[in-house]
Design a protein around this motif. Structure first.
Motif, PDB file in Angstrom:
ATOM      1  N   LEU A   1      -4.171  -8.044  -1.614  1.00 35.97           N
ATOM      2  CA  LEU A   1      -4.691  -6.877  -2.339  1.00 35.97           C
ATOM      3  C   LEU A   1      -3.896  -5.613  -2.039  1.00 35.97           C
ATOM      4  O   LEU A   1      -3.984  -4.632  -2.763  1.00 35.97           O
ATOM      5  N   ARG A   2      -3.157  -5.607  -0.926  1.00 35.01           N
ATOM      6  CA  ARG A   2      -2.320  -4.462  -0.539  1.00 35.01           C
ATOM      7  C   ARG A   2      -3.138  -3.163  -0.442  1.00 35.01           C
ATOM      8  O   ARG A   2      -2.679  -2.090  -0.830  1.00 35.01           O
ATOM      9  N   VAL A   3      -4.335  -3.239   0.099  1.00 33.24           N
ATOM     10  CA  VAL A   3      -5.203  -2.069   0.192  1.00 33.24           C
ATOM     11  C   VAL A   3      -4.632  -1.065   1.184  1.00 33.24           C
ATOM     12  O   VAL A   3      -4.446  -1.364   2.363  1.00 33.24           O
ATOM     13  N   GLY A   4      -4.309   0.130   0.708  1.00 32.25           N
ATOM     14  CA  GLY A   4      -3.762   1.176   1.546  1.00 32.25           C
ATOM     15  C   GLY A   4      -2.279   1.030   1.839  1.00 32.25           C
ATOM     16  O   GLY A   4      -1.719   1.833   2.581  1.00 32.25           O
ATOM     17  N   PHE A   5      -1.628   0.005   1.267  1.00 33.30           N
ATOM     18  CA  PHE A   5      -0.206  -0.214   1.531  1.00 33.30           C
ATOM     19  C   PHE A   5       0.642   0.856   0.859  1.00 33.30           C
ATOM     20  O   PHE A   5       0.342   1.303  -0.240  1.00 33.30           O
ATOM     21  N   GLU A   6       1.739   1.233   1.519  1.00 30.36           N
ATOM     22  CA  GLU A   6       2.802   1.937   0.829  1.00 30.36           C
ATOM     23  C   GLU A   6       3.552   0.913  -0.018  1.00 30.36           C
ATOM     24  O   GLU A   6       3.476  -0.294   0.236  1.00 30.36           O
ATOM     25  N   THR A   7       4.316   1.384  -0.997  1.00 31.20           N
ATOM     26  CA  THR A   7       5.029   0.441  -1.858  1.00 31.20           C
ATOM     27  C   THR A   7       5.998  -0.427  -1.063  1.00 31.20           C
ATOM     28  O   THR A   7       6.230  -1.582  -1.409  1.00 31.20           O
ATOM     29  N   TYR A   8       6.549   0.118   0.031  1.00 28.41           N
ATOM     30  CA  TYR A   8       7.549  -0.607   0.803  1.00 28.41           C
ATOM     31  C   TYR A   8       6.953  -1.421   1.944  1.00 28.41           C
ATOM     32  O   TYR A   8       7.684  -2.016   2.738  1.00 28.41           O
ATOM     33  N   THR A   9       5.633  -1.471   2.048  1.00 26.07           N
ATOM     34  CA  THR A   9       4.986  -2.218   3.119  1.00 26.07           C
ATOM     35  C   THR A   9       4.905  -3.700   2.756  1.00 26.07           C
ATOM     36  O   THR A   9       4.468  -4.055   1.675  1.00 26.07           O
ATOM     37  N   HIS A  10       5.336  -4.548   3.694  1.00 27.54           N
ATOM     38  CA  HIS A  10       5.179  -5.985   3.536  1.00 27.54           C
ATOM     39  C   HIS A  10       4.527  -6.545   4.789  1.00 27.54           C
ATOM     40  O   HIS A  10       4.663  -5.992   5.884  1.00 27.54           O
ATOM     41  N   LEU A  11       3.846  -7.667   4.636  1.00 27.87           N
ATOM     42  CA  LEU A  11       3.105  -8.253   5.740  1.00 27.87           C
ATOM     43  C   LEU A  11       4.018  -8.603   6.913  1.00 27.87           C
ATOM     44  O   LEU A  11       3.751  -8.232   8.058  1.00 27.87           O
ATOM     45  N   ASN A  12       5.117  -9.331   6.628  1.00 33.95           N
ATOM     46  CA  ASN A  12       5.973  -9.758   7.734  1.00 33.95           C
ATOM     47  C   ASN A  12       6.650  -8.573   8.402  1.00 33.95           C
ATOM     48  O   ASN A  12       6.719  -8.479   9.624  1.00 33.95           O
ATOM     49  N   MET A  13       7.142  -7.639   7.595  1.00 27.80           N
ATOM     50  CA  MET A  13       7.887  -6.495   8.120  1.00 27.80           C
ATOM     51  C   MET A  13       7.029  -5.655   9.061  1.00 27.80           C
ATOM     52  O   MET A  13       7.416  -5.377  10.208  1.00 27.80           O
TER      53      MET A  13
END
Length: 580
Positions: free
Chosen positions: A305-317
């Motif tokens: 759902l990427r809740v609160g994620f920045e566009t450049y945020t990824h799970l592994n990173m």
């Protein structure tokens, strides 16, 4: 090791060890480390951070599985460093920095073997990234030191001085480091998350280098000075639950967890800066998912759902970057590294000021603390325009979170246009006679003064003059407004974003017979939300995933309208809590 922190260090090692199966699960047969949920730029610099985590594991509890994965991740890091067409220069800076850090973290004889395999390529690598922001300069400064410590090549002394001078010039007189500084220009960005990250990167070099060469002593002393000054600022944002107040870019993303944990381990592990290193370490552990990963933002909603994620945020990173911070924290505690006493004593002498207000006009932030009551406040809209002016954030009522969502505006912010429905913020919205909606968007500081229980703010523009106060105390959090209208307006509304679900607890809402009062319940907490001077509040049906707090929705209350010049409008909103 600090004797009193052996348990924390051991638990950090255990958390890192338990992540080895996660890295193995992510790794493809050909040694890639793609993000499980994304396709765009999904591998980025994750392999280098994975290598750092695995090297830390090998250093304390080596297994053949961890050692094999470490070599795979370093091999992938070297491959990506060579792909100058497919990998951006800034991403390669991260790859190079954390690849070198992994070698320094690795135990002998693994380090010698890995240097023997990859050292030639790493020694010959030429960094082609111009300084794109301050944390980039910190990465480049550290990796220049790492190459010398590994015996790959001597550090470029001129480049070391240039990068550290660059960081020092980006540090305001208050101690805050502005990340939005390049070689060519300075923007009024002021992201708190990257202030902390820059300090963490400097600390990483101090933690990795066991014996500093005498000729680099000036570098170490200057890095310590920058960290000391930066932490004297950051300590005003830290709350006892082990978090720190943030707004703007990358607020409350996983990597900030690791950064704060490492910084407190180095400067104030016992809680001299508002929280213990143990509290900071444990702050993110509740956001673990069944598969062993952590939420990239502090909620329990699904990664996809990427809740609160920045566009450049990824799970592994960001998971791996955060855990790299834990690896550095463990190394700091294990080696017993501390900011020199002459520096930390200055902070100790001013600890009495911690339970008070801090107003920093340079960065545009103010922080209020009284016991376990706390909140931060914006004094102006910064360059990236993540939040309106006079915006409260990181509310802690008696040390506990409240269901007010952390603010976030959609990007890009559109001046004097209809507000985006996903925007999350508290404040007033005025609709002019043309039907356009306006929110406080000044790029200069409002007049802010400290009160005994919060902040009072004043400003004026061509449409109205405003006095707003945010107060906090044992009876709750209150927002008070007095607006004097200068131009004819259709309406004035008050907006308050509430967290309707954090992935575990839904928000239950009930109306009462008393006008303007809502009863709220989430988890083991209940609240009363009371409006005075407005029409009855109504929560919109639209849900936003912009806030790190979780799924949120705005409560609207009509303050007044239509209005003519000279009209004065007053209203207040109060959130009071009680434990069920």
């Amino acid at each position: 090791m600090f004797p009193s922190f052996q348990t924390e260090a051991a638990e950090m090692r255990d958390v890192l060890r338990r992540y080895v199966p996660v890295i193995r699960t992510w790794t493809t047969p050909d040694g890639h480390l793609p993000d499980p949920y994304e396709t765009i730029y999904s591998e980025n610099y994750a392999p280098a951070n994975a290598a750092a985590v695995l090297a830390a594991v090998c250093s304390s509890s080596r297994t053949e599985e961890a050692a094999k994965l470490l070599e795979q991740m370093l091999a992938r890091t070297v491959t990506l460093l060579g792909d100058k067409q497919g990998v951006t220069p800034f991403c390669r800076v991260f790859l190079y920095h954390y690849g070198l850090m992994a070698l320094l973290l690795a135990p002998e004889p693994d380090r010698s073997r890995l240097v023997g395999r990859f050292g030639g390529v790493l020694a010959a690598y030429e960094d082609d990234c111009v300084v794109v922001n301050t944390n980039c300069a910190a990465l480049q400064w550290s990796m220049e030191l790492f190459t010398e410590m590994l015996g790959l090549r001597p550090a470029n002394r001129e480049l070391l001085r240039h990068r550290l001078t660059f960081i020092a010039r980006a540090q305001l007189g208050s101690g805050f480091i502005n990340d939005e500084v390049t070689e060519k220009q300075i923007h009024d960005g002021m992201p708190i998350a990257y202030h902390a990250f820059t300090l963490f990167l400097l600390l990483g070099a101090i933690a990795m280098i066991k014996n500093w060469p005498e000729e680099l002593e000036a570098e170490r002393l200057e890095a310590e000075r920058i960290i000391r000054s930066g932490m004297l600022w950051l300590r005003h944002t830290v709350t006892p639950d082990g978090a720190f107040a943030m707004i703007e870019r990358s607020s409350y993303q996983t990597f900030t967890w690791g950064a704060l944990t490492a910084l407190l381990a180095y400067t104030a592990p016992g809680g001299e800066y508002g929280a213990t290193v143990d509290a900071a370490f444990r702050n993110w552990l509740p956001y673990a998912h069944e598969d062993g990963t952590y939420g990239c933002t502090p909620n329990l909603l699904p990664h996809s759902l990427r809740v609160g994620f920045e566009t450049y945020t990824h799970l592994n990173m960001y998971n791996l970057l955060g855990l790299t911070g834990i690896a550095v924290a463990e190394r700091v505690l294990e080696r017993g590294i501390r900011l020199p006493e002459a520096m930390s004593s200055e902070a100790a002498e001013s600890d009495r000021e911690l339970d008070a207000t801090m107003i920093d006009a340079e960065s545009g932030y103010a922080f209020y603390r009284c016991g376990l009551h706390f909140f931060g406040c914006t004094m102006r809209m910064h360059n990236r325009q993540y939040a309106p002016v006079m915006q409260g954030f990181h509310f802690r009522l008696d040390g506990r979170k409240v269901p007010v969502a952390e603010p976030r505006l959609s990007s890009p912010y559109r001046l004097s246009a209809k507000r985006d429905r996903d925007d999350v913020w508290e404040g007033y919205a005025i609709t002019d006679e043309a039907g356009l909606v306006h929110v406080p968007d000044m790029t200069h500081n409002v007049q802010l003064t400290a009160e005994s229980d919060g902040f009072r703010m004043r400003y004026a523009d061509e449409r109205l003059s405003c006095e707003k106060t945010i107060t906090i105390g044992d009876d709750g959090i209150a927002w008070h407004y007095v607006l004097e209208v200068k131009q004819a307006l259709r309406s004035i509304d008050h907006v308050l974003p509430l967290v309707v679900h954090d992935g575990r607890n839904p928000l239950r809402i009930a109306e009462t017979p008393e006008s303007g009062v809502l009863l709220l319940r989430t988890g083991d907490q209940s609240f009363t939300l009371r409006y005075e001077g407005t029409a009855s509040p109504e929560m919109e049906l639209h849900r936003s995933i912009l806030s790190v707090s979780g799924i949120s929705a705005k409560v609207y209350a009509r303050a007044s309208g239509p209005l003519q010049p000279g009209h004065i409008v007053r209203w207040s909103v109060k959130l009071s809590s009680s434990i069920l």
